[in-house]
Design an enzyme around this catalytic site. Sequence first.
Site, mmCIF file in Angstrom:
data_model
loop_
_atom_site.group_PDB
_atom_site.id
_atom_site.type_symbol
_atom_site.label_atom_id
_atom_site.label_comp_id
_atom_site.label_asym_id
_atom_site.label_seq_id
_atom_site.Cartn_x
_atom_site.Cartn_y
_atom_site.Cartn_z
ATOM 1 N N CYS A 170 0.878 -1.298 -0.007
ATOM 2 C CA CYS A 170 0.164 0.041 -0.055
ATOM 3 C C CYS A 170 0.879 1.349 0.101
ATOM 4 O O CYS A 170 2.201 1.256 0.226
ATOM 5 C CB CYS A 170 -0.948 0.104 1.178
ATOM 6 S SG CYS A 170 -2.178 1.183 1.251
ATOM 7 N N HIS A 171 0.183 2.483 -0.261
ATOM 8 C CA HIS A 171 1.115 3.603 -0.319
ATOM 9 C C HIS A 171 0.672 4.562 0.807
ATOM 10 O O HIS A 171 1.033 5.788 0.906
ATOM 11 C CB HIS A 171 1.277 4.199 -1.671
ATOM 12 C CG HIS A 171 -0.393 4.320 -2.470
ATOM 13 N ND1 HIS A 171 -0.561 3.767 -3.569
ATOM 14 C CD2 HIS A 171 -1.434 4.763 -1.790
ATOM 15 C CE1 HIS A 171 -1.760 3.880 -3.861
ATOM 16 N NE2 HIS A 171 -2.381 4.544 -2.728
ATOM 17 N N HIS A 201 -4.052 0.726 6.420
ATOM 18 C CA HIS A 201 -4.983 1.885 6.654
ATOM 19 C C HIS A 201 -5.174 2.311 8.171
ATOM 20 O O HIS A 201 -5.998 3.335 8.379
ATOM 21 C CB HIS A 201 -6.410 1.456 6.096
ATOM 22 C CG HIS A 201 -6.160 1.466 4.569
ATOM 23 N ND1 HIS A 201 -7.487 1.402 3.759
ATOM 24 C CD2 HIS A 201 -5.052 1.741 3.561
ATOM 25 C CE1 HIS A 201 -6.864 1.439 2.541
ATOM 26 N NE2 HIS A 201 -5.545 1.555 2.466
ATOM 27 N N TYR A 258 -13.296 4.065 9.621
ATOM 28 C CA TYR A 258 -12.782 2.824 10.381
ATOM 29 C C TYR A 258 -12.956 3.013 11.952
ATOM 30 O O TYR A 258 -12.663 1.875 12.776
ATOM 31 C CB TYR A 258 -11.227 2.736 10.504
ATOM 32 C CG TYR A 258 -10.643 2.526 8.730
ATOM 33 C CD1 TYR A 258 -11.646 1.902 7.863
ATOM 34 C CD2 TYR A 258 -9.371 2.819 8.287
ATOM 35 C CE1 TYR A 258 -11.195 1.649 6.671
ATOM 36 C CE2 TYR A 258 -9.223 3.106 7.014
ATOM 37 C CZ TYR A 258 -10.130 2.203 6.193
ATOM 38 O OH TYR A 258 -9.686 2.126 4.850
#
Length: 488
Positions: A170-171, A201, A258
């Site tokens: 992921c970035h 995340h 989240y």
Amino acid sequence: MSFKIAIIGAGSVGFTKKLFIDLLCVPEFRDIEVALTDISQHNLDMIRAILEKIVEANGFPVKVTADTDRRRALEGAKYIISCVRVGGLEAYADDIRIPLKYGIDQCVGDTICAGGILYGQRNIPVILDFCKDIREVAAPGAKFLNYANPMAMNTWAAIEYGKVDTVGLCHGVQHGAEQIAEILGAKSVSELDYICSGINHQTWFIDLRLNGRKIGKDELVAAFEAHPVFSQQEKLRIDVLKRFGVYSTESNGHLSEYLPWYRKRPEEIARWIDMSDWIHGETGGYLRHSTETRNWFETEFPQFLASAAKPIDPAKRSNEHASHILEALETGRVYRGHFNVKNNGVITNLPADAIIESPGFVDRFGINMVSGVTLPEACAATCMASINVQRMSVHAAVRGDIDLLKLAVLHDPLVGAVATPEEVWQMVDEMVVAQARWLPQYAHAVPAAKERLAKSSVKTRDWAGAARRNVRSIEELRAEKSALKKAV
């Protein structure tokens, strides 16, 4: 060096182009084969034309192939990269639309929350098919690099059930670091040293150094609040920083869905988001952005193809992990990054079976994680809530267990803050029925779900969300891009 890389879901044209250019920035990689595969022949034809134009313009002996037959594309591949979106934008629209009927307002909905969990149910059977093909026809010991969301669930399934050497990439960490470097006045992100750890995340900057000087919470809060742009775009992230003491890598919009605190009341949502761009919290923001991007690319393809006919500049290589990992594995030049792997004690206060995102080093010996990391307690608690949802979701997807799926959705932090158990049960039935063609493992459960829906008395509402924008037309996008050029 000559070896084969296969890219599954290569019809994600812009992302595939970026990965390909990154690979060609490695001098030793200019004699490789890149095999593209996708279920869409149309998208494959477009991306192949672009990549072949890049190869031609740079005079490299790279071989590019494209095939809708995935097994043929994977034959002999040493590395396999996945960037698939199972169900495409059609299924994704349901991930946003149906939860809204039950009051669940998502910005992205592709990692956890109601949309992310159903996205995982669609993806995991396909990921396991990929793994079967990799075991059977790829090169012995092939490495699977997963870029597809939901990152943790896909990677968890590939490792636990697919039995393939897998790393998730992921970035978010890189983008967070770029923000921090900017607010602290660094000339470049290279002046910033950092340790991020957690889960995808929900990764946390637990140690920050600017030119060797440790940066504490108070300095970071002050710098964010003084920034003319980020102080408005990242209000929720700044609030979490104040309360938790560490900054989250994830965008304002992603982070908001989240957690159970910021999106549960429609009248509160506007307080924490920013509408200047989709990523800062807009309802269904990424769905709108993805739809506009697809429409734009389809219309402007000739311009994209023409722009591919120019020399590659290695100085502009992106910070996506894939090319750097392959370079380290093949040449021994050490690369440090943050990777999604099975925990196994790397983070001391998260479960061993969880997929964590944490620092590691890559060389010829593989990906070597830095072990013994301990998260601040609040960060660990927040991660645990998602890990428990992810675990149930993966097991439900593999078993086709609709009851476990409902329990996973019920335990999602934002869903649980908004919906009652009766609403969750009906919502999951509705989503499984709507997406049945992409959920073969639930075929046995669909008839009963339809019966329950026909008899249900749970009320829903027709709601577009607290902060929805319409998809812009090609003409509107052209006008905006033209205005931006004139402003610059």
